[in-house]
Enzyme design. Structure first.
Site, PDB file in Angstrom:
ATOM      1  N   GLU A   1     -10.115   3.672   5.914  1.00  0.00           N
ATOM      2  CA  GLU A   1      -9.499   4.130   7.437  1.00  0.00           C
ATOM      3  C   GLU A   1     -10.120   5.100   8.355  1.00  0.00           C
ATOM      4  O   GLU A   1     -10.098   4.685   9.635  1.00  0.00           O
ATOM      5  CB  GLU A   1      -8.047   5.036   6.919  1.00  0.00           C
ATOM      6  CG  GLU A   1      -7.072   4.319   6.037  1.00  0.00           C
ATOM      7  CD  GLU A   1      -6.673   3.025   6.603  1.00  0.00           C
ATOM      8  OE1 GLU A   1      -6.738   2.841   7.940  1.00  0.00           O
ATOM      9  OE2 GLU A   1      -5.858   2.332   5.823  1.00  0.00           O
TER      10      GLU A   1
ATOM     11  N   GLU B   1       0.833  -1.183  -0.014  1.00  0.00           N
ATOM     12  CA  GLU B   1      -0.024   0.117   0.122  1.00  0.00           C
ATOM     13  C   GLU B   1       0.851   1.314  -0.001  1.00  0.00           C
ATOM     14  O   GLU B   1       2.033   1.152   0.808  1.00  0.00           O
ATOM     15  CB  GLU B   1      -0.868   0.016   1.287  1.00  0.00           C
ATOM     16  CG  GLU B   1      -1.901   1.078   1.101  1.00  0.00           C
ATOM     17  CD  GLU B   1      -2.822   1.245   2.326  1.00  0.00           C
ATOM     18  OE1 GLU B   1      -2.750   0.389   3.161  1.00  0.00           O
ATOM     19  OE2 GLU B   1      -3.849   2.028   2.502  1.00  0.00           O
TER      20      GLU B   1
ATOM     21  N   HIS C   1      -7.104  -2.695  14.900  1.00  0.00           N
ATOM     22  CA  HIS C   1      -7.316  -1.662  13.806  1.00  0.00           C
ATOM     23  C   HIS C   1      -6.843  -2.537  12.597  1.00  0.00           C
ATOM     24  O   HIS C   1      -7.707  -2.400  11.746  1.00  0.00           O
ATOM     25  CB  HIS C   1      -6.476  -0.646  13.836  1.00  0.00           C
ATOM     26  CG  HIS C   1      -6.279   0.229  12.442  1.00  0.00           C
ATOM     27  ND1 HIS C   1      -7.143   1.545  12.321  1.00  0.00           N
ATOM     28  CD2 HIS C   1      -5.996   0.094  11.309  1.00  0.00           C
ATOM     29  CE1 HIS C   1      -7.061   1.967  11.266  1.00  0.00           C
ATOM     30  NE2 HIS C   1      -6.193   1.286  10.465  1.00  0.00           N
ATOM     31  N   GLU C   2      -5.603  -3.339  12.566  1.00  0.00           N
ATOM     32  CA  GLU C   2      -5.322  -4.179  11.292  1.00  0.00           C
ATOM     33  C   GLU C   2      -6.626  -4.939  11.043  1.00  0.00           C
ATOM     34  O   GLU C   2      -6.860  -5.444   9.957  1.00  0.00           O
ATOM     35  CB  GLU C   2      -3.919  -4.644  11.441  1.00  0.00           C
ATOM     36  CG  GLU C   2      -3.163  -3.523  11.743  1.00  0.00           C
ATOM     37  CD  GLU C   2      -3.122  -2.216  10.796  1.00  0.00           C
ATOM     38  OE1 GLU C   2      -3.613  -2.355   9.544  1.00  0.00           O
ATOM     39  OE2 GLU C   2      -2.650  -1.093  11.045  1.00  0.00           O
TER      40      GLU C   2
ATOM     41  N   ALA D   1       1.573  -0.167  10.815  1.00  0.00           N
ATOM     42  CA  ALA D   1       1.226  -1.632  10.581  1.00  0.00           C
ATOM     43  C   ALA D   1       0.410  -1.568   9.116  1.00  0.00           C
ATOM     44  O   ALA D   1      -0.172  -0.810   8.786  1.00  0.00           O
ATOM     45  CB  ALA D   1       0.533  -2.503  11.539  1.00  0.00           C
ATOM     46  N   MET D   2       0.151  -2.890   8.584  1.00  0.00           N
ATOM     47  CA  MET D   2      -0.520  -2.924   7.327  1.00  0.00           C
ATOM     48  C   MET D   2      -1.213  -4.269   7.251  1.00  0.00           C
ATOM     49  O   MET D   2      -0.909  -5.365   7.896  1.00  0.00           O
ATOM     50  CB  MET D   2       0.690  -2.868   6.237  1.00  0.00           C
ATOM     51  CG  MET D   2       0.171  -3.136   5.107  1.00  0.00           C
ATOM     52  SD  MET D   2      -1.117  -1.939   4.471  1.00  0.00           S
ATOM     53  CE  MET D   2      -2.081  -2.632   3.294  1.00  0.00           C
TER      54      MET D   2
ATOM     55  N   ASN E   1      -2.538  -6.645   5.292  1.00  0.00           N
ATOM     56  CA  ASN E   1      -2.425  -7.527   4.143  1.00  0.00           C
ATOM     57  C   ASN E   1      -3.326  -8.590   4.559  1.00  0.00           C
ATOM     58  O   ASN E   1      -3.415  -8.995   5.710  1.00  0.00           O
ATOM     59  CB  ASN E   1      -0.961  -8.075   4.071  1.00  0.00           C
ATOM     60  CG  ASN E   1      -0.027  -6.875   3.972  1.00  0.00           C
ATOM     61  OD1 ASN E   1      -0.080  -6.037   3.040  1.00  0.00           O
ATOM     62  ND2 ASN E   1       0.803  -6.670   4.805  1.00  0.00           N
TER      63      ASN E   1
END
Ligand code: ZN
Length: 881
Positions: free
Chosen positions: A327, A128, A304-305, A269-270, A272
């Site tokens: 978001e 991203e 959140h992730e 963080a991400m 995926n």
């Protein structure tokens, strides 16, 4: 590095791709410097698209090495390949076809940390927003969704784990010394959610049984030896999974959910799909090395992730203009989660503090943009507090306007209708309109207008008719590119507090909608009258911060004290005390600047001390009351020609005055809330520590020597107390032997723990005053400062620029020049990081003229330096404009 091309992307230009991507099959042969990527992509031409339209794929610094159409070499005349684009002509008009792209990339040379890179010997990806195009040529945009099959081949040595999205298909030996693993993700996803991780890692495992009874394997991968420090993250993950089932009916959808903690990461963080990648600072915690704030952040970001799995992954964004769709909504969800796990009132206060100190300045400065922008030059620069936090506030306002039941109905409809879609903000809002029967077209303006609205309120009370009248007027200030604004739909939670502390129940309200304690302000000016109010009430407006606005309301100190004592909404009680504090701080700042005596209103100080001494109130709330508005809050209130030194002195003088008057109460708090027994990160224990620690900060203003803080440092049994004592020592007694000794002890004790050394760096970077710049410069030479690691850079340079107003804004402008050099040098390896830190200059125009001139000059040097990235060029030009 890609340098700026000056191209601007417009929302109005959106159109779907010419080709539909059906399936993706990727094979990676990992090598630190020369990784082979083979991408087999099945496409068909979208119905109605001209048969001559070429297929255009995105790239970024790529070099093509092989290209097949249905397994046959494509002649050179049929395609054009540049580092950032692959164009293929004469493709089948009707039938699906397979394109096979082969290219080689160098993960070790990837210092931008976008695409495939190496961190501490581990292969890791970040895609991203537009990182996938640094891996292979691809339609790299969020509205292109497909199932992915991934094969990873790598040397066995150093790569015990080969991970990707979805479910594990199988693996085994490959050729000499190598092994492979294959993964299949059945859920169609855009490329930005792709991830690959390979390396030797430690692992903790658990399982979660979903509401329909499926077992999900949970795995958290960390550096070897750090496994015990991932236990809290695992616990937070399980609580998040449960909460999303209970609160939103959302169940996890794969057999496995993995989190990998890495030490080099640009963001937090991400999300995926099935393989979240985290900045290790948001995974690793134990009492010796993590503060209460670290624990709270881990809980919040893990949630959140995870929540993105539905709001972001199952339903993604049609284009990057819709970023706040995932978001803003996901921040709203993680805030709700934290509120349920902790104290709702204290969480709200902390969130509003953050919103006002970060988002309000953004919205009031040169970088202001709507939560749903309509153009951008670099999408990386739109991962902003406006998109995230204002986006969350907008979601919260929908919930306030609709009420709990209709809000939930709207969410259910959104999940049901858009599962599998790449959606827009319009799609989202429509679900709430349909669920509630309300017209939200005016409300929609929140998404497309920038700027913090100002609501001015005036009141009158007529005893003869028992009527209270409230006149409201709203204005939205002009922002870059938006000179005139339309009226917003503003939900204002409102209460009228009577003499006896009760909340009035009006017999009738006229002038607009008033329901469940919420006024619906929809006109530019609107007057509400409340009948049946037997005595003059005190108005409590925008309770719980129901709308993200600036409020202007002339209210007597007595009225504010009444709210501070009696409002049933704890947020409003905190707000009233903050509102009482502000004029005192502004007045004191002016006095400092005019060399006049600094004095504070006795009533304000008395009320504050009374509230913090009230044992009926939770300690965390009292700690929030003691934390005065920050220096940047005061600067924003003053608005223009700011002198950060004067603000700092004035705020310190206020703390000294409160400390002097409240020394008994503060000492009693300090003694009463000593941590006894084993450390626990729960919110109640953390609240007790925060009250004791802030009491100690105040006491340091009433005491001449660093003894109390030095003793606290020696006695500390957890990182929260240790780091707090260290920051009092260094901030209040910077030249003392005790401060120097504590810094040395801290450094020696945590010499091998980079995340703790970040605290050592940032505590020193925050020390105010003239010595700051010299200290920063010498710390850049410290062996603990690693210029390639974003956490280290943010801890030292970021804390200095964002969190040290006097040290950074020194009147001679030296620190601005220092920052300019740093930005240009960071930009060469990591543009995203450089651009982010540069936003610290966004409020330069509100400084007094001498500092403002220096700031402009430093910004101009950046602007003129050659070969800037798009990221930095975009920020510097907007900030200077
Ligand atoms: Zn997010």
């Amino acid at each position: 590095m890609r340098t700026d091309t000056g191209q601007i992307v417009h929302l109005a230009d959106y159109r779907p791709t010419d080709f539909v991507l059906e399936r993706v099959d990727l094979t990676f042969e990992l090598d630190p410097q020369n990784t082979k990527v083979e991408a087999r992509l099945i496409f068909h031409r979208r119905e109605g698209v001209d048969a001559s339209a070429p297929l255009v794929l995105d790239g970024d610094e790529l070099m093509l090495s092989g290209l097949l159409l249905d397994q046959i070499d494509i002649p050179a005349a049929q395609y054009d390949a540049t580092p950032d684009r692959l164009t293929i002509r004469d493709l089948p008009a009707e039938t699906p076809f397979e394109i096979c792209v082969t290219n080689y990339i160098n993960p070790e040379a990837n210092t931008q940390l976008m695409g495939l890179y190496r961190t501490n010997g581990v292969y890791c990806t970040q895609c991203e927003a537009e990182g996938f195009r640094r891996i292979t040529y691809f339609p790299d945009r969020p509205d292109v969704l497909a199932p992915y099959t991934i094969t990873i081949v790598a040397a066995k040595e150093g790569n015990t784990f080969l991970l990707s999205n979805g479910n594990f298909l199988g693996g085994g030996n490959y050729d000499e010394g190598r092994h492979f693993a294959a993964w299949f993700d059945p859920h169609p996803k855009p490329s930005y959610l792709f991830a690959l991780v390979a390396g030797d890692l430690g692992l903790i495992e658990d399982t979660f049984t979903t509401m329909s009874g499926r077992d999900v394997a949970l795995k958290i991968y960390v550096e070897h030896g750090k496994e015990p420090r991932a236990a809290y993250a695992m616990d937070a993950l399980k609580r998040s999974m449960k909460w999303d089932e209970e609160r939103f009916g959302r169940e996890y959808d794969l057999d496995i959910f993995m989190i990998v903690a890495v030490s080099d990461f640009n963001m937090g963080a991400m999300e995926n799909k099935g393989l979240n990648v985290f900045n290790d600072k948001y995974v690793l915690a134990d009492p010796e090395t993590a503060t209460d704030a670290d624990y709270a952040n881990i809980e919040r970001i893990i949630a959140h992730e995870y929540f993105h799995n539905w709001t972001g992954n199952r339903i993604t964004c049609r284009d990057w203009f819709q970023l706040c769709l995932k978001e803003g909504l996901t921040v709203y969800r993680d805030q709700e989660f934290s509120s349920d796990m902790r104290s709702r009132a204290v969480k709200r206060i902390a969130d509003v503090r953050h919103l006002k100190s970060e988002q309000f300045p953004e919205d009031g400065g040169p970088l202001a943009h709507p939560p749903r922008p309509d153009k951008y030059r670099e999408i990386n620069n739109f991962y902003t507090t406006t998109v995230y936090e204002k986006g969350a506030e907008i979601t919260g306002m929908i919930a306030t306007i609709l009420g709990e039941d209709d809000f939930r109905k709207g969410m259910d409809l959104y999940f049901e209708r858009h599962d599998g879609d790449a959606a827009t903000v319009e799609d989202f809002v429509k679900c709430f309109e349909e669920a509630s029967g309300r017209d939200l077209s005016q409300f929609f303006r929140w998404y497309i207008q920038a700027g913090t609205p100002l609501v001015s309120a005036s009141t009158s009370y007529d005893a003869a008719s028992s009527t209270f009248t409230l006149s409201l007027e709203q204005t939205v200030p002009a922002t870059p590119g938006q000179s005139s604004k339309q009226a917003l739909y503003i939900p204002l939670s409102t209460a009228l507090i009577l003499d006896n502390g009760q909340i009035a129940a009006p017999s009738k309200v006229e002038g607009g909608e008033y329901k469940n304690g919420v006024l619906h302000l929809t006109e530019r000016s609107q007057t509400f009258s409340f009948s049946g109010i037997s005595s003059r009430p005190v108005l409590s407006l925008n309770r719980g911060f129901s709308a993200p606005i600036n409020l202007h309301l002339e209210q007597s100190a007595e009225d504010m004290v009444q709210i501070a004592r009696h409002d049933t909404d704890m947020f409003s009680r905190w707000q009233a005390l903050t509102t009482l504090a502000m004029p005192n701080l502004v007045k004191a700042t002016n006095a400092v600047r005019n060399d006049a005596p600094v004095a504070f209103d006795a009533g304000f100080i008395t009320t504050l001390i009374e509230v913090i001494g009230d044992d009926a109130l939770e300690p965390a709330f009292r700690a929030q009351v003691l934390a005065l508005p920050s220096e940047s809050d005061i600067a924003r209130e003053i608005g223009s020609s700011n002198d950060p030194d004067a603000i700092h002195q004035a705020r310190n003088a206020a703390m000294a005055a409160i400390a002097k008057a409240g020394v008994e109460t503060l000492t009693a708090l300090f003694d009463a809330f000593e941590d006894k027994g084993a450390y626990s990160p729960d919110a109640t224990s953390a609240g007790r520590r925060s009250l004791r620690n802030i009491a100690m900060s105040y006491l340091s203003f009433a005491e001449e020597t660093p003894k109390r803080a030095a003793d606290a440092f020696a006695a500390a049994s957890n990182m929260t107390d240790l780091a707090h004592a260290l920051s009092i020592l260094t901030q209040r007694f910077p030249d003392s032997a005790e401060a120097a000794q504590a810094l040395a002890t801290f450094e020696a004790r945590f010499a091998d723990n980079a995340l703790v050394l970040d605290k050592w760096l940032s505590i020193q970077a925050a020390i105010p005053g003239e010595g700051a710049l010299g200290r920063i410069k010498s710390l850049t030479g410290s062996k603990h400062f690693v210029g390639t690691n974003p956490n280290r850079v943010r801890s030292l340079i970021g804390t200095f620029a964002f969190g040290n107003p006097t040290g950074f804004n020194r009147a001679d402008g030296e620190a601005y020049r220092f920052l300019a050099e740093q930005i240009v040098s960071i930009d060469k390896r990591n543009p995203q990081l450089a651009a982010r830190i540069l936003t610290s200059m966004r409020s330069w125009r509100s400084l007094e003229p001498v500092r403002a001139d220096h700031a402009r000059a430093a910004l101009t040097t950046i602007e003129r330096s050659p070969a800037l990235s798009t990221d930095v060029r975009d920020i510097v030009e907007r900030v200077l404009k």
